[in-house]
Design a protein around this motif. Structure first.
Motif, mmCIF file in Angstrom:
data_model
loop_
_atom_site.group_PDB
_atom_site.id
_atom_site.type_symbol
_atom_site.label_atom_id
_atom_site.label_comp_id
_atom_site.label_asym_id
_atom_site.label_seq_id
_atom_site.Cartn_x
_atom_site.Cartn_y
_atom_site.Cartn_z
ATOM 1 N N LEU A 246 6.245 -3.725 0.695
ATOM 2 C CA LEU A 246 6.250 -3.468 -0.753
ATOM 3 C C LEU A 246 6.342 -1.975 -1.061
ATOM 4 N N GLY A 247 6.311 -1.149 -0.027
ATOM 5 C CA GLY A 247 6.388 0.294 -0.189
ATOM 6 C C GLY A 247 5.912 0.984 1.066
ATOM 7 N N SER A 248 6.308 2.222 1.261
ATOM 8 C CA SER A 248 5.875 2.958 2.447
ATOM 9 C C SER A 248 5.925 4.448 2.167
ATOM 10 N N THR B 134 0.797 -7.263 -10.112
ATOM 11 C CA THR B 134 1.070 -5.875 -9.741
ATOM 12 C C THR B 134 0.183 -5.463 -8.573
ATOM 13 N N ILE B 135 0.802 -4.932 -7.528
ATOM 14 C CA ILE B 135 0.098 -4.513 -6.317
ATOM 15 C C ILE B 135 0.407 -3.045 -6.075
ATOM 16 N N ARG B 136 -0.617 -2.224 -5.924
ATOM 17 C CA ARG B 136 -0.422 -0.798 -5.675
ATOM 18 C C ARG B 136 -1.244 -0.375 -4.472
ATOM 19 N N GLY B 137 -0.700 0.563 -3.680
ATOM 20 C CA GLY B 137 -1.417 1.087 -2.530
ATOM 21 C C GLY B 137 -1.404 2.598 -2.517
ATOM 22 N N PHE B 138 -2.528 3.186 -2.074
ATOM 23 C CA PHE B 138 -2.666 4.648 -2.014
ATOM 24 C C PHE B 138 -3.340 5.024 -0.702
ATOM 25 N N VAL B 139 -2.909 6.121 -0.101
ATOM 26 C CA VAL B 139 -3.579 6.711 1.049
ATOM 27 C C VAL B 139 -3.922 8.145 0.692
ATOM 28 N N ASN B 140 -5.189 8.473 0.754
ATOM 29 C CA ASN B 140 -5.683 9.804 0.385
ATOM 30 C C ASN B 140 -5.203 10.200 -1.013
ATOM 31 N N GLY B 141 -5.143 9.214 -1.912
ATOM 32 C CA GLY B 141 -4.729 9.455 -3.287
ATOM 33 C C GLY B 141 -3.235 9.498 -3.507
ATOM 34 N N GLY C 201 3.024 2.585 -2.443
ATOM 35 C CA GLY C 201 3.908 1.581 -2.997
ATOM 36 C C GLY C 201 3.327 0.961 -4.240
ATOM 37 N N SER C 202 4.201 0.471 -5.136
ATOM 38 C CA SER C 202 3.802 -0.279 -6.316
ATOM 39 C C SER C 202 4.867 -1.339 -6.523
ATOM 40 N N ALA C 203 4.433 -2.603 -6.570
ATOM 41 C CA ALA C 203 5.403 -3.686 -6.616
ATOM 42 C C ALA C 203 4.855 -4.848 -7.418
ATOM 43 N N THR C 204 5.761 -5.698 -7.840
ATOM 44 C CA THR C 204 5.395 -6.969 -8.463
ATOM 45 C C THR C 204 5.595 -8.066 -7.426
ATOM 46 N N ASN C 205 4.530 -8.827 -7.183
ATOM 47 C CA ASN C 205 4.584 -9.864 -6.155
ATOM 48 C C ASN C 205 3.591 -10.951 -6.505
ATOM 49 N N SER C 206 3.947 -12.201 -6.311
ATOM 50 C CA SER C 206 3.079 -13.318 -6.690
ATOM 51 C C SER C 206 2.689 -14.172 -5.487
ATOM 52 N N LEU C 207 2.668 -13.579 -4.290
ATOM 53 C CA LEU C 207 2.341 -14.352 -3.090
ATOM 54 C C LEU C 207 0.971 -15.003 -3.187
ATOM 55 N N VAL C 208 -0.029 -14.239 -3.629
ATOM 56 C CA VAL C 208 -1.398 -14.764 -3.641
ATOM 57 C C VAL C 208 -2.124 -14.182 -4.849
ATOM 58 N N ALA C 209 -2.878 -15.019 -5.545
ATOM 59 C CA ALA C 209 -3.499 -14.616 -6.810
ATOM 60 C C ALA C 209 -4.958 -14.227 -6.664
ATOM 61 N N ALA C 210 -5.619 -14.643 -5.590
ATOM 62 C CA ALA C 210 -7.053 -14.381 -5.457
ATOM 63 C C ALA C 210 -7.427 -14.414 -3.988
ATOM 64 N N GLY C 211 -8.526 -13.737 -3.663
ATOM 65 C CA GLY C 211 -9.002 -13.787 -2.286
ATOM 66 C C GLY C 211 -9.940 -12.657 -1.953
ATOM 67 N N ARG C 212 -10.426 -12.691 -0.724
ATOM 68 C CA ARG C 212 -11.410 -11.738 -0.232
ATOM 69 C C ARG C 212 -10.770 -10.418 0.178
ATOM 70 N N ILE C 213 -11.606 -9.479 0.577
ATOM 71 C CA ILE C 213 -11.140 -8.233 1.161
ATOM 72 C C ILE C 213 -11.188 -8.350 2.674
#
Length: 613
Positions: free
Chosen positions: A143-145, A166-173, A177-189
């Protein structure tokens, strides 16, 4: 076969329906408008309570400060999960330090883990990149790199934000990546490595800021049960104020007029429960505690500041209820609600860790309770169920429980289970890593619980045998009894996966008349006196299960299945199993509290059927 209890209407459910709704609304993240800390773990308590392992070699070690480390760099997949399966919109953050990478190695943080292989993942890769991924089994969708991250021996702060699709990821701020994806709606960490070793620390989960509700969320009503009727003591209780710190120490030779410090501990657990504040810890020194009135836990912690009651360090603590009333109750006698349990709990946001509870009128009785964690407990030889959750109860986690030898002379074995979540409703209750054996009735019982329960990585054996010589013996003897009750009860979709039932007097896994669409995946039933998998009165789906040497392999009814031992054909008997010796799986737990792994009941052929514990 159905539970032998008399089928009856559920008076309790009519009374608690509003309370269930209030509890669920109050704790579901999607119903809150402002961020709140839902979970945090810095591992400074020296343990991994609340985490559920799948593969790898994990331990809390010191790396400047305590961290959670996975040290097996050759493990194909090593995972630890925490939180609730119903979590939807939230931000999870953790510090991650890769220690070494193998070929295609990674160290990752996960969000919305709906299963061990379906999630969103932010991974540090050995090639110097970070990648935000949607993971669905062996299918990995980037979804991003971003380049310049992942150096071994360096701490990185990883953050995943999930809000709607909407899914977003950050490393050290830095955005990855930022993407729209509907694979899974809920769950644990989750904390994950693959062909790598890594350390993890400072895990936090904050709720998302979804649209506020148009009406304020309801507040949880007070318990409907009257307070205990035990006569007051002849001397007034101590009036010493609680200490200013967040730990209260209790010792069998302490003094309830003391301040509750290590040098001057309290004497009774009840006094510490009365004094403790949200965020506090009650630490019990080694020895036997023998209360003459049960321990009443009636006040709440909070999501951000749960209350913990645990043993001090690794000292052994036994709470012996033999001196309580109703040990045992007479034949056909009753136990008043408030006197049920060595611990009687009508509260939320507590953690019970590392305690042994025996000989009580129930070990733990938890009614109208939510978001509690029962971690590495032993509940044995009680005169009713070892750990019993009932009523409007949601979000409770039962982790690495050992419950055995529980029996009920007052009912000739009709109702004392190892673990019961019954006669109530509430979302998000989870059982992981439980061992339930030699109980007079069933290992696990979900009789008349009207919300889905997840059971995984658990074992039940030897249940339903009359070891106590009860007349007119009434024990059922199932490993995992997944509901059932009144004919007009709603269908309930419980889930059981990667679990084993063996040597029980009757069934291994039974629907008990629950008509729900249940899911049974990769479970093993072996050498049970009845049917390995009896799902004939439900609409269940069975995938990859193994049934060997039971009186009857399976009773499907209208349920459906694929990839099970009875679907793939071949000869299935004891000779088709690598080992039928349960010594390892029934032996001492690991230092982290997990069930030790072995090749018990694995197919010689290597077929992908049955549990792997």
């Amino acid at each position: 076969m159905p539970d032998k209890r008399t089928i009856r209407r559920r008076g309790v459910l009519a009374a608690v329906g509003a309370a269930v709704t209030a509890t669920v609304l109050a704790v579901t993240m999607g119903s809150t408008a402002h961020a709140a800390t839902l979970y945090s773990d810095d591992f400074n308590d020296g343990d991994s309570g609340g985490w559920s392992k799948s593969g790898g070699t994990w331990a809390v070690v010191t790396d400047g400060s305590p961290v959670f480390q996975q040290s097996n760099a050759t493990s194909q997949l090593a995972r630890q999960f925490a939180g609730q399966t119903g979590w939807t919109n939230y931000t999870v953050q953790a510090r991650v330090k890769p220690l070494s990478y193998g070929s295609a190695g990674l160290a990752a943080l996960a969000a919305r883990s709906s299963s061990a292989t379906k999630m969103y993942r932010l991974a540090l890769l050995g090639n110097g990149r970070a990648e935000l991924q949607a993971v669905n089994g062996s299918t990995i969708t980037p979804l991003g790199s971003a380049a310049g991250f992942g150096a071994a021996g360096t701490w990185h702060t990883l953050r995943i934000e999930v809000s709607g699709s909407t899914i977003r990821g950050f490393v050290n701020g830095t955005p990855v990546g930022s993407a729209t994806n509907s694979l899974v709606a809920a769950g644990r960490i989750g904390l994950i490595t693959a062909y790598a070793s890594a350390s993890f620390d400072d895990v936090t989960v904050d709720s998302g800021g979804s649209t506020p509700p148009t009406t304020p969320p309801p507040t949880t009503p007070p318990p409907t049960t009257p307070p205990p009727t035990t006569p007051p003591p002849t001397t007034p209780p101590p009036t010493t104020p609680p200490p200013t710190g967040d730990q209260l120490v209790v010792a069998p030779n302490g003094d309830d007029a003391a301040p509750g410090t290590l040098a001057q501990p309290l004497r009774t657990i009840q006094r510490a429960v009365d004094l403790v504040r949200p965020g506090g810890t009650i630490a019990l020194r080694a020895g036997t505690y023998a209360p003459t009135t049960n321990i009443q836990v009636l006040k709440n912690g909070t999501a951000a500041a749960p209350i913990t009651i645990t043993r001090y360090g690794t000292e052994r603590v036994l709470i012996d209820g033999e001196q309580l009333p109703h040990t045992p109750a007479p034949l056909n006698g009753s136990i008043p609600n408030a006197e049920r349990g060595v611990f009687h709990i009508e509260a939320s946001y507590w953690r019970f860790v590392g305690l042994e509870i025996a000989n009580g009128p129930y070990g733990i009785f938890c009614r109208d309770c939510g978001n509690n964690v029962f971690d590495r407990l032993v509940t044995r030889d009680n005169y009713e169920t070892g750990l019993h959750i009932q009523g409007a109860s949601s979000g409770n986690q039962v982790l690495n429980l050992d419950a055995y030898g529980n029996r009920d002379p007052r009912k000739n074995g009709e109702s004392a289970d190892g673990l019961a979540i019954k006669e109530g409703s509430g979302a998000g209750n989870v059982v992981r890593g439980a061992r339930l054996w030699n109980n007079v009735d069933d290992g696990f019982d979900a009789w008349e619980f009207l919300s889905p329960i997840l059971v995984e990585d658990s074992v039940a054996w030897g249940n339903g045998v009359n070891r106590w010589g009860f007349p007119n013996f009434a024990g059922d003897g199932n490993g995992f009894k997944m509901g059932g009750g009144d004919p007009d009860d709603p269908a309930v979709a419980h889930t059981v996966r990667n679990s084993i039932a063996f040597d029980n007097a009757q069934g291994g896994f039974v629907d008990n008349g629950n008509p729900g669409t249940m899911t049974y995946s990769r479970n093993t039933a072996w050498d049970n006196g009845g049917t390995g998998f009896n799902v004939s009165r439900s609409r269940s789906t069975l995938t990859g299960n193994l049934s060997v040497s039971n009186q009857t392999a399976v009773s499907m009814g209208t349920s459906t299945g694929s990839g099970n031992s009875w679907n793939i054909g071949g000869t299935w008997n004891d000779a088709s199993l690598v080992s039928t010796n349960p010594a390892v799986i029934t032996g001492p737990r690991t230092s982290a509290g997990a069930i030790p792994t072995s090749n018990f009941l694995h197919p010689v052929s290597g077929a992908a059927v049955g549990a792997r514990i």
